[in-house]
Design an enzyme around this catalytic site. Structure first.
Site, PDB file in Angstrom:
ATOM      1  N   LYS A  54       0.872  -1.855   0.485  1.00 44.40           N
ATOM      2  CA  LYS A  54       0.544  -0.186   0.013  1.00 44.40           C
ATOM      3  C   LYS A  54       0.938   1.078   0.045  1.00 44.40           C
ATOM      4  CE  LYS A  54      -2.410   3.164   1.568  1.00 44.40           C
ATOM      5  NZ  LYS A  54      -1.725   4.189   1.289  1.00 44.40           N
ATOM      6  N   CYS A  90      13.229  10.087   7.647  1.00 49.31           N
ATOM      7  CA  CYS A  90      12.806   9.688   9.825  1.00 49.31           C
ATOM      8  C   CYS A  90      14.012  10.050  10.737  1.00 49.31           C
ATOM      9  CB  CYS A  90      12.339   8.259   9.554  1.00 49.31           C
ATOM     10  SG  CYS A  90      13.765   7.488   8.305  1.00 49.31           S
ATOM     11  N   GLU A 109       9.070  15.321  16.334  1.00 46.91           N
ATOM     12  CA  GLU A 109       9.605  15.357  15.409  1.00 46.91           C
ATOM     13  C   GLU A 109       8.414  16.352  14.299  1.00 46.91           C
ATOM     14  OE1 GLU A 109       8.442  11.961  12.416  1.00 46.91           O
ATOM     15  OE2 GLU A 109      10.454  11.769  12.467  1.00 46.91           O
ATOM     16  N   GLU A 160       9.015   1.406  12.323  1.00 47.59           N
ATOM     17  CA  GLU A 160       9.728   2.081  11.764  1.00 47.59           C
ATOM     18  C   GLU A 160       9.177   3.748  11.443  1.00 47.59           C
ATOM     19  OE1 GLU A 160      11.340   5.293  11.228  1.00 47.59           O
ATOM     20  OE2 GLU A 160      12.487   3.982   9.020  1.00 47.59           O
TER      21      GLU A 160
END
Ligand code: NDP
Length: 479
Positions: A173, A282, A381, A248
């Site tokens: 996906k 990331c 983040e 992750e």
């Protein structure tokens, strides 16, 4: 690639919804393509196709034969490298050279895992004398892969090449925000010789196709890269069927600079670590921890470097492209508004080129100083080109500050003192530490993943391959 279709059993099919989604060019905010709005029914079809493929023997094929097919996929990627790079660049808003690098990395994942497919070994275990005991590693079966928009080719490569090499059949996906390069790959993977059903792509909304994949009882493993919030949802859905999950979930990774560091080497790397992909990485080095003795000098040098940074359309191949979408730009601006309200000092910022198209999602890189460790800019983040700097007083202080977030993905340490570098590296709570560098050039071979809210499980390297296998113990009693 056939626009507006899903790819199941090596053929393009209309999505059950019959609907499509628009694809926006982040450089000008305009629609330039359409993709299928896949949903639960399409996921159902893709999972069934993958299961048929797995049951038909893909997982039982000799490892070297799977490896040969994956090597052909690598060749197809390289044959179409420039076309893929142009697509990835436009779709994600990446400077072209970054997109070219991502294509090369994707090809490299297929190369690495092609070579590893026939090296998945078990062990023999010492046990009672009347027994011989051995372990073998087997593929899970059907694996689900939810791929984000920031590095579609790279994250697809690290996850899917490993899963296929281990003998799994995959349902992917990709993100609605950037999936065109992966849809291009679909046909080339089939042409390379992947059996029907080994790879299936269902583009669509995360809350529809993504959620349906995570919750599907017919998958045996799911890997997800994205936000901690969505990661929690994926893990909860998988828990209903007891599927293993690799998560992750990003980070707030520190770059730690001691006063004895080689600053000429460090400064450009520190800048790149937060500016690459407009900070939407990331493992972005988004916190800067500097020893008090060189704090002002480091900020002065970095300030000069930030002022020189230029932001432009992806095609202009500047230092920074646009962010992926309007809501991501709003999110980053929200963080910066908060910094301003709280009186955080902006040391320097880059500049948007005057010819950047109107309507693009441009954010200048920003360097902030003296950010308190508890501030949101030092804890959460941002996923934009924003570097939050703070000073530390000692080695212990550096370790304390570095570990003082809920994340733990990667860290960088700059010092000429080898003993200190290793001491600090061992005390940092994260999955990767880079000493006198940051990122080691990507490192397909290097296991990658986090601790704490950065997630769990490892991708890349041999560990990434093994994470797509399950261990079986066989005990033979022979008297
Ligand atoms: P998400 O975590 O929501 O999206 C990541 C992936 O998950 C995408 O493929 C998305 O598909 C899919 N997804 C979304 N909702 C679901 C769901 N309910 N079930 C299954 N899959 C789902 O991140 P956002 O795009 O909303 O970005 C928000 C923040 O997340 C960023 O600012 C950044 O901090 C972080 N992030 C981190 C990434 C990393 O590399 N670690 C990557 C992306 C985001 P779709 O895009 O089609 O909705």
């Amino acid at each position: 690639m056939e626009a507006g279709r899903v790819f199941i059993e090596n053929s393009w099919q209309s999505p059950a919804s019959g609907r499509t989604l628009s694809v926006i060019d982040p450089s000008d905010g305009r629609e330039f393509a359409r993709i299928a709005r896949g949903g639960a029914e399409d996921i159902e079809g893709a999972v069934e196709a993958a299961r048929r493929c797995f049951d038909a023997g893909w997982g039982r094929l000799a490892g070297f034969e799977r490896g040969r097919v994956l090597m052909k996929v690598r060749e197809r990627i390289l044959d179409h490298a420039e076309e893929l790079a142009l697509t990835e660049s436009r779709d994600c808003g990446k400077p072209l050279r970054q997109a070219r690098n991502d294509v090369a990395a994707c090809a490299r994942y297929f190369e690495f895992y092609a070579g590893a497919a026939d090296k998945i070994e078990g062990r023999t275990l010492p046990y009672a004398p009347e027994f011989t005991v051995l372990t073998i590693r087997e593929p899970y079966g059907v694996t689900g892969h939810i791929i984000p928009w920031n590095y579609p080719l790279q994250i697809f490569g690290r996850s899917v090449a490993a899963a296929l090499a281990a003998g799994n059949a995959c349902v992917v996906k990709p993100s609605e925000d950037a999936c065109l390069s992966l849809l291009h790959l679909a046909e080339w993977m089939a042409e390379a010789g992947l059996p029907s059903g080994a790879i299936n792509f269902v583009p669509g909304l995360g809350v529809e196709a993504g959620a349906a994949l995570a919750a599907h009882p017919g998958i045996d493993h799911i890997s997800f890269t994205g936000s901690p919030q969505t990661g929690t949802r994926v893990a909860q859905a998988a828990a209903m069927h007891h599927h293993p999950v690799t998560l992750e979930l990003g980070g707030k990774s520190p770059q730690i600079v001691f006063a004895d560091a080689d600053l000429d080497a460090a400064v450009p790397v520190i800048v790149n670590a937060v500016v690459q992909n407009a900070g939407q990485t990331c493992s972005a080095g988004s916190r800067l921890l500097v020893e008090r003795g060189c704090y002002d000098e480091v900020l002065e040098r970095l300030g000069a470097a930030f002022s020189r940074l230029r932001v432009a359309s992806a095609h202009a191949d500047s230092d920074c492209g646009p962010l992926i979408r309007r809501s991501q730009l709003d999110r980053v601006r929200g963080f910066l508004d908060e910094a301003e309200r709280d009186g955080l000092v902006r040391v320097a910022q880059g500049q948007v080129e005057t010819d950047a198209p109107a309507g693009g999602y441009y954010q200048v890189p920003v360097l902030l100083r003296d950010v308190p460790v508890g501030h949101r800019l030092a804890q959460e983040e941002v996923f934009g080109p924003v570097l939050a700097a703070m000073a530390f007083e000692s080695e212990d202080d550096a370790v304390r500050l570095a570990n003082a977030t809920r994340f733990g993905l990667v860290a960088g340490v700059w010092t000429r003192d080898g003993g200190r570098a290793l001491r600090v590296a061992r005390r940092l709570r994260c999955g990767q530490v880079f000493i006198n560098n940051y990122g080691a050039g990507g490192g397909v071979e290097l296991p990658f993943g986090g601790v704490k809210s950065s997630g769990h499980g490892r991708e890349k390297g041999i560990e990434g391959l093994l994470s797509f296998t399950t261990l079986k113990t066989i005990a033979i009693r022979h008297g």
